[in-house]
Design a protein around this motif. Structure first.
Motif, PDB file in Angstrom:
ATOM      1  N   UNK A 111      29.268  37.461 -94.908  1.00 51.81           N
ATOM      2  CA  UNK A 111      27.933  38.087 -95.017  1.00 51.81           C
ATOM      3  C   UNK A 111      27.971  39.519 -94.476  1.00 51.81           C
ATOM      4  N   UNK A 112      28.737  39.694 -93.411  1.00 46.64           N
ATOM      5  CA  UNK A 112      28.872  41.035 -92.816  1.00 46.64           C
ATOM      6  C   UNK A 112      29.531  42.005 -93.798  1.00 46.64           C
ATOM      7  N   UNK A 113      30.394  41.463 -94.676  1.00 45.16           N
ATOM      8  CA  UNK A 113      31.084  42.323 -95.653  1.00 45.16           C
ATOM      9  C   UNK A 113      30.212  42.638 -96.861  1.00 45.16           C
ATOM     10  N   UNK A 114      29.055  41.999 -96.955  1.00 38.72           N
ATOM     11  CA  UNK A 114      28.145  42.266 -98.079  1.00 38.72           C
ATOM     12  C   UNK A 114      26.741  42.588 -97.558  1.00 38.72           C
ATOM     13  N   UNK A 115      26.631  43.654 -96.747  1.00 39.65           N
ATOM     14  CA  UNK A 115      25.312  43.987 -96.209  1.00 39.65           C
ATOM     15  C   UNK A 115      24.391  44.347 -97.373  1.00 39.65           C
ATOM     16  N   UNK A 116      23.142  44.026 -97.248  1.00 38.15           N
ATOM     17  CA  UNK A 116      22.233  44.351 -98.359  1.00 38.15           C
ATOM     18  C   UNK A 116      22.033  43.172 -99.290  1.00 38.15           C
ATOM     19  N   UNK A 247      35.233  40.730 -89.556  1.00 35.09           N
ATOM     20  CA  UNK A 247      34.738  40.784 -88.174  1.00 35.09           C
ATOM     21  C   UNK A 247      34.366  39.370 -87.743  1.00 35.09           C
ATOM     22  N   UNK A 248      35.101  38.798 -86.812  1.00 35.95           N
ATOM     23  CA  UNK A 248      34.803  37.414 -86.406  1.00 35.95           C
ATOM     24  C   UNK A 248      33.464  37.347 -85.675  1.00 35.95           C
ATOM     25  N   UNK A 265      36.858  44.269 -72.717  1.00 29.92           N
ATOM     26  CA  UNK A 265      36.249  44.433 -74.038  1.00 29.92           C
ATOM     27  C   UNK A 265      37.055  43.727 -75.111  1.00 29.92           C
ATOM     28  N   UNK A 266      36.313  43.228 -76.097  1.00 29.42           N
ATOM     29  CA  UNK A 266      36.950  42.498 -77.192  1.00 29.42           C
ATOM     30  C   UNK A 266      37.587  43.458 -78.193  1.00 29.42           C
ATOM     31  N   UNK A 267      38.817  43.155 -78.562  1.00 30.82           N
ATOM     32  CA  UNK A 267      39.496  43.853 -79.665  1.00 30.82           C
ATOM     33  C   UNK A 267      40.112  42.786 -80.525  1.00 30.82           C
ATOM     34  N   UNK A 268      39.843  42.772 -81.849  1.00 30.94           N
ATOM     35  CA  UNK A 268      40.340  41.667 -82.671  1.00 30.94           C
ATOM     36  C   UNK A 268      41.859  41.682 -82.826  1.00 30.94           C
TER      37      UNK A 268
END
Ligand SMILES: *Cc1c(COP(=O)(O)O)cnc(C)c1O
Length: 411
Positions: A111-116, A247-248, A265-268
């Motif tokens: 869903x994050x990869x298809x904003x809108x 993005x997890x 801090x988080x880094x994937x």
């Protein structure tokens, strides 16, 4: 379809190139196990592997086991064994968490990869947990996402420019109906959507070609046809082309680029490893790892061929012997997974009576009796015998007893 004679059935077993695989499983005497689609049977190698993992690896190595036995990379090693079975690229699959949680993770990432775009498209043949997870995620995101559920045959037509992601289970858990993964993925891509596939009833049941179908994400179950044991870890696939874009949503330390740097801090992490969350369950992953060794030398096309002939034998025998049962699965093999279901008004007590006679399948409300065919440990003789027992139970009305009508918690 024509009935078979016992001699023909014996010949099918003699000529079965996978017949020897039954020796790799521990199946109780007198049981015909037609529920490997719900909980796979126990591979013989699992008990000794677990004894070793518990006594030697855990007992003796203690904390050193993470390095000495490479527990830390077990999710990726097991993932690679599964990758071969589902046509995934090496390094694109991890074994982790449950199917429900993995679905949540890939759905959020998609869903994050298809904003809108706001529509998650699924179908009414999907397994409820998949729909529930999507509903929960949409509520959590609170950005107007909507789960749209259409009948299975309407999925292709419902894919339009509003759809962010299709979330489809390839094989329907109730009827065994199989979607065309390649065609639906193509259709999703043409509309600019991403495609998530749930392989719960596919992995280990027949060859899957995720890379060939250009699927974006997939999830699946470790305890069904993969035989990893009750509650075994599930798996998750991210297409290599998305590995850096993903993005997890659950940013645990095991998905961090350097868990033992203990950064604040988080880094994937690289690739699919970023989809890991917490400490892997080493004991259950080891069981799944050992279970997957049974598949190491299996030609998945031969497995599919046997699955189709087992299902066809069962359909022909049951239809000839049991007119009370109506086939609920597609008749055409290409449209089916590795299970056969029938509708029956007295399905629940019928299944209980079958189980009491050692023929184990299961029941799915409201009226489905379901039989899974795991080609590695079933013989044609088993399938023929199962149909005979089914016929006897119906002819003698052996199912019509109070004790078979009492509903258990798990059906
Ligand atoms: C079996 C199955 C699941 C199970 O999910 P868990 O999280 O392991 O309980 C999920 N989805 C589908 C389609 C299934 O068939």
């Amino acid at each position: 379809m024509a009935r078979s004679t016992p001699a023909q059935v014996a010949r099918l077993d003699r000529e079965d190139p996978l017949a020897h695989k039954r020796e790799a499983f521990d199946i109780p005497e007198g049981v015909i196990y037609l529920d490997g689609n719900s909980l796979g049977a126990l591979p013989r190698g699992v008990a000794s592997r677990l004894a070793d993992v518990v006594s030697r690896q855990w007992g003796q190595s203690l904390i050193r086991g993470w390095n000495e036995h490479d527990w830390i990379d077990l999710p990726a090693r097991v993932g690679d064994k599964i990758a071969r079975l589902i046509g995934a690229e090496r390094g694109s699959v991890v074994a982790a968490d449950s199917t429900s949680i993995n679905l949540f993770k890939v759905l959020a990432a998609a869903l994050k990869m298809r904003p809108g775009r706001k529509v998650i498209l699924s179908d009414s043949g999907n397994f409820p947990t998949d729909l529930y997870m999507a509903q929960g995620l949409a509520a959590l995101l609170a950005s107007g996402h909507e789960l749209k559920v259409v009948p299975p045959e309407d999925v292709a037509a419902a894919i339009d420019e509003t759809v962010a992601v299709t979330m489809i289970t390839e094989v329907d858990y109730k009827t065994g109906r199989r979607h065309d993964m390649r065609a639906l993925t193509k259709r999703a891509h043409e509309a600019g959507a991403l495609a998530i596939w749930d392989l719960a009833h596919s992995a280990g049941a027949f060859p899957v070609d995720l890379a060939g179908a250009e699927a974006d994400f997939a999830v699946g179950c470790g305890y069904k046809y993969l035989n990893g044991g009750p509650g075994a870890p599930a798996f998750l696939y991210v297409a290599p082309r998305h590995r850096d874009a993903v993005e997890p949503p659950l940013t645990g330390w095991m998905g961090h680029a350097a868990p033992f740097a203990f950064d604040l801090d988080y880094r994937p992490a690289e690739g699919v490893n970023r989809m890991r969350v917490g400490t892997p369950p080493v004991i259950s992953l080891s069981a799944l790892d050992a279970a997957l060794d049974v598949f190491a030398d299996v030609d998945m096309r031969a497995l599919r061929e046997k699955s189709v002939s087992l299902c066809e034998l069962f359909i022909a025998e049951v239809e000839a012997r049991c007119p009370d049962l109506a086939l609920a699965s597609p008749r055409e093999a290409a449209l089916r997974g590795s299970q056969v279901s029938f509708r029956c008004d007295f399905g629940y007590p019928l299944m209980q009576a079958l189980i009491a006679r050692g023929v184990i399948g299961d029941f799915r409300a409201p009226d489905i009796v379901r039989f899974g065919f795991a080609p590695l440990y079933l013989s044609y003789r088993d399938v023929f015998r199962a149909a005979e027992v089914l016929e006897e139970i119906i002819l003698t009305r052996a199912w019509d007893r109070e004790k078979f009508k009492k509903k258990a918690k798990v059906t």
